[in-house]
Design a protein around this motif. Structure first.
Motif, PDB file in Angstrom:
ATOM      1  N   PHE A 225       0.891  -1.135   0.083  1.00 13.63           N
ATOM      2  CA  PHE A 225       0.078   0.002  -0.067  1.00 13.63           C
ATOM      3  C   PHE A 225       0.790   1.175   0.084  1.00 13.63           C
ATOM      4  O   PHE A 225       0.580   2.122  -0.605  1.00 13.63           O
ATOM      5  N   ALA A 226       1.937   1.251   0.861  1.00  8.63           N
ATOM      6  CA  ALA A 226       2.899   2.360   0.847  1.00  8.63           C
ATOM      7  C   ALA A 226       3.586   2.735  -0.401  1.00  8.63           C
ATOM      8  O   ALA A 226       3.363   3.944  -1.045  1.00  8.63           O
ATOM      9  N   ALA A 227       3.801   1.506  -1.261  1.00  9.52           N
ATOM     10  CA  ALA A 227       4.415   1.891  -2.613  1.00  9.52           C
ATOM     11  C   ALA A 227       3.295   2.208  -3.498  1.00  9.52           C
ATOM     12  O   ALA A 227       3.834   3.001  -4.569  1.00  9.52           O
ATOM     13  N   ALA A 228       2.130   1.811  -3.431  1.00  9.41           N
ATOM     14  CA  ALA A 228       1.236   2.126  -4.194  1.00  9.41           C
ATOM     15  C   ALA A 228       0.883   3.822  -4.214  1.00  9.41           C
ATOM     16  O   ALA A 228       0.575   4.544  -4.849  1.00  9.41           O
ATOM     17  N   ALA A 229       0.845   4.041  -2.640  1.00  8.13           N
ATOM     18  CA  ALA A 229       0.781   5.496  -2.440  1.00  8.13           C
ATOM     19  C   ALA A 229       1.949   6.191  -3.292  1.00  8.13           C
ATOM     20  O   ALA A 229       1.649   7.408  -3.548  1.00  8.13           O
ATOM     21  N   GLN A 230       3.027   5.773  -2.970  1.00 10.44           N
ATOM     22  CA  GLN A 230       4.355   6.368  -3.637  1.00 10.44           C
ATOM     23  C   GLN A 230       4.123   6.515  -5.260  1.00 10.44           C
ATOM     24  O   GLN A 230       4.572   7.558  -5.596  1.00 10.44           O
ATOM     25  N   TRP A 231       3.587   5.457  -5.724  1.00  9.96           N
ATOM     26  CA  TRP A 231       3.390   5.670  -7.234  1.00  9.96           C
ATOM     27  C   TRP A 231       2.518   6.733  -7.550  1.00  9.96           C
ATOM     28  O   TRP A 231       2.652   7.407  -8.414  1.00  9.96           O
ATOM     29  N   HIS A 232       1.487   6.823  -6.980  1.00  7.10           N
ATOM     30  CA  HIS A 232       0.540   7.927  -7.108  1.00  7.10           C
ATOM     31  C   HIS A 232       0.991   9.121  -6.999  1.00  7.10           C
ATOM     32  O   HIS A 232       0.979  10.150  -8.063  1.00  7.10           O
TER      33      HIS A 232
ATOM     34  N   THR B   8       8.792   8.683 -11.135  1.00  2.59           N
ATOM     35  CA  THR B   8       7.718   7.464 -11.507  1.00  2.59           C
ATOM     36  C   THR B   8       8.600   6.148 -11.583  1.00  2.59           C
ATOM     37  O   THR B   8       7.853   4.948 -11.462  1.00  2.59           O
ATOM     38  N   GLU B   9       9.549   6.086 -12.364  1.00  7.59           N
ATOM     39  CA  GLU B   9      10.445   5.102 -12.674  1.00  7.59           C
ATOM     40  C   GLU B   9      10.948   4.520 -11.316  1.00  7.59           C
ATOM     41  O   GLU B   9      10.921   3.013 -11.139  1.00  7.59           O
ATOM     42  N   LEU B  10      11.278   5.223 -10.407  1.00  4.84           N
ATOM     43  CA  LEU B  10      11.757   4.791  -9.116  1.00  4.84           C
ATOM     44  C   LEU B  10      10.681   4.105  -8.347  1.00  4.84           C
ATOM     45  O   LEU B  10      10.856   3.108  -7.728  1.00  4.84           O
ATOM     46  N   ALA B  11       9.533   4.625  -8.420  1.00  3.62           N
ATOM     47  CA  ALA B  11       8.539   4.264  -7.794  1.00  3.62           C
ATOM     48  C   ALA B  11       7.967   2.656  -8.644  1.00  3.62           C
ATOM     49  O   ALA B  11       7.567   1.929  -7.706  1.00  3.62           O
ATOM     50  N   GLU B  12       8.041   2.679  -9.658  1.00  4.13           N
ATOM     51  CA  GLU B  12       7.643   1.522 -10.441  1.00  4.13           C
ATOM     52  C   GLU B  12       8.762   0.489 -10.043  1.00  4.13           C
ATOM     53  O   GLU B  12       8.501  -0.800  -9.996  1.00  4.13           O
ATOM     54  N   SER B  13      10.045   0.785  -9.940  1.00  2.00           N
ATOM     55  CA  SER B  13      10.924  -0.054  -9.705  1.00  2.00           C
ATOM     56  C   SER B  13      10.792  -0.560  -8.149  1.00  2.00           C
ATOM     57  O   SER B  13      11.115  -1.879  -7.784  1.00  2.00           O
ATOM     58  N   SER B  14      10.390   0.091  -7.265  1.00  2.00           N
ATOM     59  CA  SER B  14      10.007  -0.168  -6.005  1.00  2.00           C
ATOM     60  C   SER B  14       8.924  -1.208  -5.753  1.00  2.00           C
ATOM     61  O   SER B  14       9.102  -2.270  -5.234  1.00  2.00           O
ATOM     62  N   LEU B  15       7.825  -1.169  -6.766  1.00  2.00           N
ATOM     63  CA  LEU B  15       6.675  -2.185  -6.751  1.00  2.00           C
ATOM     64  C   LEU B  15       7.345  -3.325  -7.256  1.00  2.00           C
ATOM     65  O   LEU B  15       6.812  -4.428  -7.082  1.00  2.00           O
TER      66      LEU B  15
ATOM     67  N   GLY C  80       7.661  -7.752  -6.351  1.00  2.00           N
ATOM     68  CA  GLY C  80       7.083  -8.780  -7.169  1.00  2.00           C
ATOM     69  C   GLY C  80       5.819  -8.275  -7.964  1.00  2.00           C
ATOM     70  O   GLY C  80       5.008  -9.337  -8.457  1.00  2.00           O
ATOM     71  N   ILE C  81       5.799  -7.016  -8.264  1.00  2.00           N
ATOM     72  CA  ILE C  81       4.625  -6.754  -8.977  1.00  2.00           C
ATOM     73  C   ILE C  81       5.045  -6.431 -10.552  1.00  2.00           C
ATOM     74  O   ILE C  81       5.827  -5.802 -10.888  1.00  2.00           O
ATOM     75  N   LYS C  82       4.140  -7.058 -11.174  1.00  2.00           N
ATOM     76  CA  LYS C  82       4.352  -6.921 -12.839  1.00  2.00           C
ATOM     77  C   LYS C  82       3.862  -5.695 -13.284  1.00  2.00           C
ATOM     78  O   LYS C  82       4.479  -5.333 -14.405  1.00  2.00           O
ATOM     79  N   ARG C  83       2.803  -5.363 -13.307  1.00  2.72           N
ATOM     80  CA  ARG C  83       2.216  -4.147 -13.533  1.00  2.72           C
ATOM     81  C   ARG C  83       1.927  -3.091 -12.420  1.00  2.72           C
ATOM     82  O   ARG C  83       0.999  -3.000 -11.958  1.00  2.72           O
ATOM     83  N   PRO C  84       2.977  -2.365 -12.171  1.00  2.41           N
ATOM     84  CA  PRO C  84       2.733  -1.347 -11.056  1.00  2.41           C
ATOM     85  C   PRO C  84       1.534  -0.369 -11.236  1.00  2.41           C
ATOM     86  O   PRO C  84       1.140  -0.075 -10.478  1.00  2.41           O
ATOM     87  N   ASP C  85       1.327   0.103 -12.575  1.00  6.07           N
ATOM     88  CA  ASP C  85       0.387   1.066 -12.743  1.00  6.07           C
ATOM     89  C   ASP C  85      -1.056   0.438 -12.164  1.00  6.07           C
ATOM     90  O   ASP C  85      -1.682   0.991 -11.486  1.00  6.07           O
ATOM     91  N   ARG C  86      -1.345  -0.758 -12.789  1.00  4.40           N
ATOM     92  CA  ARG C  86      -2.455  -1.277 -12.450  1.00  4.40           C
ATOM     93  C   ARG C  86      -2.701  -1.739 -11.082  1.00  4.40           C
ATOM     94  O   ARG C  86      -3.851  -1.710 -10.502  1.00  4.40           O
ATOM     95  N   PHE C  87      -1.550  -2.133 -10.346  1.00  2.00           N
ATOM     96  CA  PHE C  87      -1.419  -2.810  -9.217  1.00  2.00           C
ATOM     97  C   PHE C  87      -1.823  -1.422  -8.395  1.00  2.00           C
ATOM     98  O   PHE C  87      -2.612  -1.503  -7.168  1.00  2.00           O
ATOM     99  N   ALA C  88      -1.171  -0.252  -8.211  1.00  2.00           N
ATOM    100  CA  ALA C  88      -1.237   0.893  -7.579  1.00  2.00           C
ATOM    101  C   ALA C  88      -2.722   1.320  -7.827  1.00  2.00           C
ATOM    102  O   ALA C  88      -3.229   1.663  -6.637  1.00  2.00           O
ATOM    103  N   MET C  89      -3.264   1.417  -8.989  1.00  2.00           N
ATOM    104  CA  MET C  89      -4.732   1.726  -9.106  1.00  2.00           C
ATOM    105  C   MET C  89      -5.865   0.975  -8.594  1.00  2.00           C
ATOM    106  O   MET C  89      -6.932   1.147  -8.163  1.00  2.00           O
ATOM    107  N   MET C  90      -5.389  -0.395  -8.318  1.00  2.00           N
ATOM    108  CA  MET C  90      -6.100  -1.269  -7.624  1.00  2.00           C
ATOM    109  C   MET C  90      -6.162  -1.087  -6.157  1.00  2.00           C
ATOM    110  O   MET C  90      -7.306  -1.361  -5.654  1.00  2.00           O
TER     111      MET C  90
END
Length: 195
Positions: free
Chosen positions: A146-153, A162-169, A173-183
Motif C-alpha cells: 500500500f505504501a508503494a502504491a501511494a508513492q506511485w500515485h 515514477t520510474e523509481l516508484a515502479e522499480s520499488s513495486l 514482485g509486482i509485474k504491472r505497477p500502474d494497475r496494481f497501484a490503481m487497484m
C-alpha cells in the motif's frame, strides 16, 4: 493463473458455506482485480448488511479489512462519483469509521482513501497532503504494498520519480505497477497530483 487459483478457492469456500459474507466480500474483491468494478461493488454492497451483523465484524482486523475492500470497490467506480454522490458519502462514512479504529494501518488507509476522494473532487493539493501522510503511516505499519502504491500515485507528475516508484513495486514482485497501484488505492486513474 494466480487469479484462477484464487477464484477456485472462493468457489470452494462458497460450496462449503454459500452464506459466508467474508467469502462473498472477497469474491467481490476478485471481481475488482479483474476490472469489473460495478460487479465488485454490487457483490460487496449486497453482503454489507449481513456482514455488519456477523460475529466476525467484532474483530478489529476483520472490520478494517472489510471496510478497506468496500472502499476500494466504491472508489474504483470513480465515474459514478461526483461532489454530491451517494457513493462519495458512503466512502466518507467508511473513512470516518476507519479513523475510529485508532490503529496506525487503519489511519494510513483512511488518509490514502480520503486522498482518493479529494483527487476525484479535483482537489489535488489536499490529495497529495493526505496521500503523503497515508504513505508514511502505511510504511510504518509494515504495509509495504500500500505504501508503494501511494508513492506511485505521488510520483505521477515526475517521470524520474515514477520510474523509481515502479522499480520499488517491481521489487515487491509486482509485474504491472500502474494497475496494481490503481487497484490498491483507486480514484487517481494515473492522473498527476497537480492543480
Amino acid at each position: 493463473r494466480q487469479y484462477e487459483e484464487a477464484a477456485h478457492h472462493v468457489q470452494r469456500a462458497l460450496q462449503l458455506n454459500p452464506n459466508d459474507t467474508d467469502v462473498l466480500v472477497h469474491a467481490g474483491l476478485c471481481q475488482a482485480y479483474l476490472g469489473d468494478h460495478e460487479a465488485a461493488l454490487a457483490m460487496i454492497e449486497g453482503q454489507w448488511r449481513n456482514y455488519r451483523r456477523e460475529f466476525l465484524s467484532q474483530i478489529q482486523q476483520v472490520r478494517i479489512d472489510h471496510r478497506q475492500v468496500y472502499l476500494r470497490a466504491i472508489l474504483a467506480n470513480a465515474n459514478a462519483i461526483h461532489l454530491n454522490s451517494p457513493l462519495l458519502a458512503k466512502a466518507r462514512a467508511l473513512i470516518r469509521s476507519l479513523r475510529r479504529e485508532h490503529v496506525l494501518w487503519a489511519s494510513g488507509l483512511a488518509d490514502a482513501f480520503e486522498a482518493s476522494c479529494h483527487q476525484l473532487q479535483r482537489n489535488p493539493r489536499q490529495a497529495a497532503v493526505l496521500l503523503t501522510s497515508g504513505k508514511e503511516s502505511l510504511r510504518r505499519a509494515g504495509m509495504k504494498h500500500f505504501a508503494a502504491a501511494a508513492q506511485w500515485h505521488l510520483c505521477q507528475s515526475d517521470e524520474d520519480t515514477t520510474e523509481l516508484a515502479e522499480s520499488s513495486l517491481r521489487g515487491l514482485g509486482i509485474k504491472r505497477p500502474d494497475r496494481f497501484a490503481m487497484m490498491l488505492i483507486p480514484g487517481f486513474n494515473g492522473e498527476p497530483l497537480r492543480d
